[in-house]
Design a protein around this motif. Structure first.
Motif, short mmCIF file in Angstrom:
data_model
loop_
_atom_site.label_atom_id
_atom_site.label_comp_id
_atom_site.label_asym_id
_atom_site.label_seq_id
_atom_site.Cartn_x
_atom_site.Cartn_y
_atom_site.Cartn_z
N GLU A 247 -8.79 4.25 -6.40
CA GLU A 247 -9.93 3.37 -6.05
C GLU A 247 -9.49 1.90 -6.06
N ALA A 248 -8.78 1.53 -7.12
CA ALA A 248 -8.45 0.11 -7.33
C ALA A 248 -7.42 -0.40 -6.33
N ALA A 249 -6.66 0.51 -5.73
CA ALA A 249 -5.64 0.08 -4.76
C ALA A 249 -6.29 -0.54 -3.52
N HIS A 250 -7.57 -0.31 -3.34
CA HIS A 250 -8.27 -0.89 -2.19
C HIS A 250 -9.50 -1.67 -2.60
N ASP A 251 -9.51 -2.14 -3.84
CA ASP A 251 -10.68 -2.86 -4.34
C ASP A 251 -10.19 -4.00 -5.24
N LEU B 225 -5.33 4.86 5.64
CA LEU B 225 -5.17 4.88 4.18
C LEU B 225 -4.69 3.53 3.66
N ALA B 226 -3.71 2.97 4.34
CA ALA B 226 -3.15 1.71 3.89
C ALA B 226 -4.20 0.60 3.99
N ARG B 227 -5.05 0.69 5.00
CA ARG B 227 -6.03 -0.37 5.24
C ARG B 227 -7.28 -0.19 4.39
N ASP B 228 -7.83 1.04 4.37
CA ASP B 228 -9.16 1.24 3.78
C ASP B 228 -9.18 2.15 2.56
N GLY B 229 -8.11 2.88 2.31
CA GLY B 229 -8.11 3.83 1.21
C GLY B 229 -8.74 5.15 1.62
N LEU C 7 4.91 -0.84 0.52
CA LEU C 7 3.65 -0.99 -0.21
C LEU C 7 2.58 -0.08 0.42
N ASP C 8 2.58 -0.02 1.75
CA ASP C 8 1.68 0.92 2.43
C ASP C 8 2.02 2.36 2.05
N GLU C 9 3.29 2.65 1.93
CA GLU C 9 3.71 3.99 1.50
C GLU C 9 3.18 4.28 0.09
N ALA D 10 0.97 -1.20 -5.86
CA ALA D 10 -0.25 -0.96 -5.07
C ALA D 10 -1.47 -1.60 -5.71
N LEU D 11 -1.45 -1.75 -7.04
CA LEU D 11 -2.59 -2.36 -7.72
C LEU D 11 -2.36 -3.85 -8.01
N GLY D 12 -1.30 -4.39 -7.46
CA GLY D 12 -1.03 -5.82 -7.64
C GLY D 12 -0.85 -6.23 -9.08
#
Lengths: 221, 221
Positions: free
Chosen positions: A112-116, B22-26, B100-102, B172-174
């Motif tokens: 969830e957090a990877a896109h939020d 997936l990479a864009r929106d999850g 990162l998209d991967e 991915a979670l920064g």
């Protein structure tokens, strides 16, 4: 007279219900209705506390993080340096059924957090707490001569935190490198390497270094 | 005359569309319809290839794994030991936008596979390939005197694999420990510790060990 509702305890009940559902079935098929039923509430009872499924997952992740930290505080009481670090790692690593269920919640939250960005930031605050603790224990370890001076200890600490994240996936997906026995061996191997270059203390004999040569000044490679 | 359809290439197109979505929106909001539209197909065109969303995610993960391995084969050509291991780690770690998209695809797959034994087993076969490669490179490194004899190298290799899993989540979670610069430092710190106890070769001076003391027989702690 209307029944008094303890909102904090109801939230806790709901979060525990999410935890059970996530651990058992995963997030893909999880519905708000299912969580309400698991907690013994009518469907509508959930919305005032957690408007969306993502809110529920976030709250459950927070619950898991706090639960882990309570164990860490208990287990590290009176310990410092590498001893505290090792105990912390054991509490975070999925070495038993309860922590394996926690790992499944963690994986759901990550996705969830990877896109939020808001939830990712929430997680960053949590991870900063762990990062600061690891830094403090490693600084104590260096101070006490438990680890070598010449290494990039900050980076080694960060690598250990990254490793602990990896243990969640390795265990939750039943990977060969994620069984409790393998994770224990991996932790030992990493701590052994940290200890290997130190100047004094028990265990130095494993990869013996000459005290005369391993002074800090000779390590500025 | 009916138009000939290249099924393999259509599958590839669909998988690439999933990857972009997936990479864009999850995964949470991803629908079969959305993927079809992204790939430029009618909604029904997807089902014969990928009956469910989970099948799509699985195929996309496989695509990412194969793509990574193609890069690894290219990058490790002619290398052995620690040099090959380091190059492999760099290809797996999310150090640029593509990787990162991967990583975002990997997180989505993990969450599915944590509750799906068939997909978990699929992943175990993939991870076994990487585990075998890491073991081989570490054995070459030990043979070449690049790493110390006294350590549990198998466990250290497993820990590195677990660490690489963690880099996917951290990036991915920064997370602070997941930036490219931090991941590079972490990799260096880990390889430095591996090298530290070795008997000979450049860099030994960093944490110098007496050759006389560090023979294998004196390390059986």
């Amino acid at each position: 007279m209307p029944k008094l509702v303890n909102h904090a305890s109801r939230k806790q009940e709901l979060v525990r219900a999410v935890w059970r559902v996530l651990a058992r079935d995963g997030a893909s098929g999880m519905t708000m209705r299912q969580v309400s039923a698991e907690a013994g509430y009518a469907n509508g009872a959930l919305k005032p506390y957690f408007p969306t499924k993502a809110d529920l997952i976030d709250a459950t992740y927070t619950f898991v993080f706090q639960q882990t930290n309570e164990r860490v505080v208990q287990a590290t009481g009176g310990l410092t340096g590498l001893a505290a670090l090792e105990v912390f790692c054991r509490e975070v690593m999925p070495l038993d059924t309860e922590r394996l269920d926690e790992a499944r919640v963690v994986l759901t939250f990550w996705q969830e957090a990877a896109h939020d960005p808001t939830r990712a930031e929430h997680n960053q605050r949590f991870m900063k707490q762990w990062r600061d603790s690891i830094s403090r224990w490693l600084a104590q370890a260096r101070e006490a001569g438990q680890v070598a001076d010449g290494f990039d200890l900050a980076a080694r600490g960060d690598a250990l935190l990254t490793y602990l994240l990896g243990t969640q996936a390795a265990a939750a997906l039943g990977m060969h490198n994620g069984s409790p026995a393998h994770l224990e061996r991996q932790l030992h191997a990493q701590l052994d390497l940290l200890r290997a270059g130190r100047r004094n203390g028990p265990g130095t004999a494993r990869v013996p270094c000459c005290d005369a040569l391993s002074s800090p000044t000779s390590r500025t490679a």
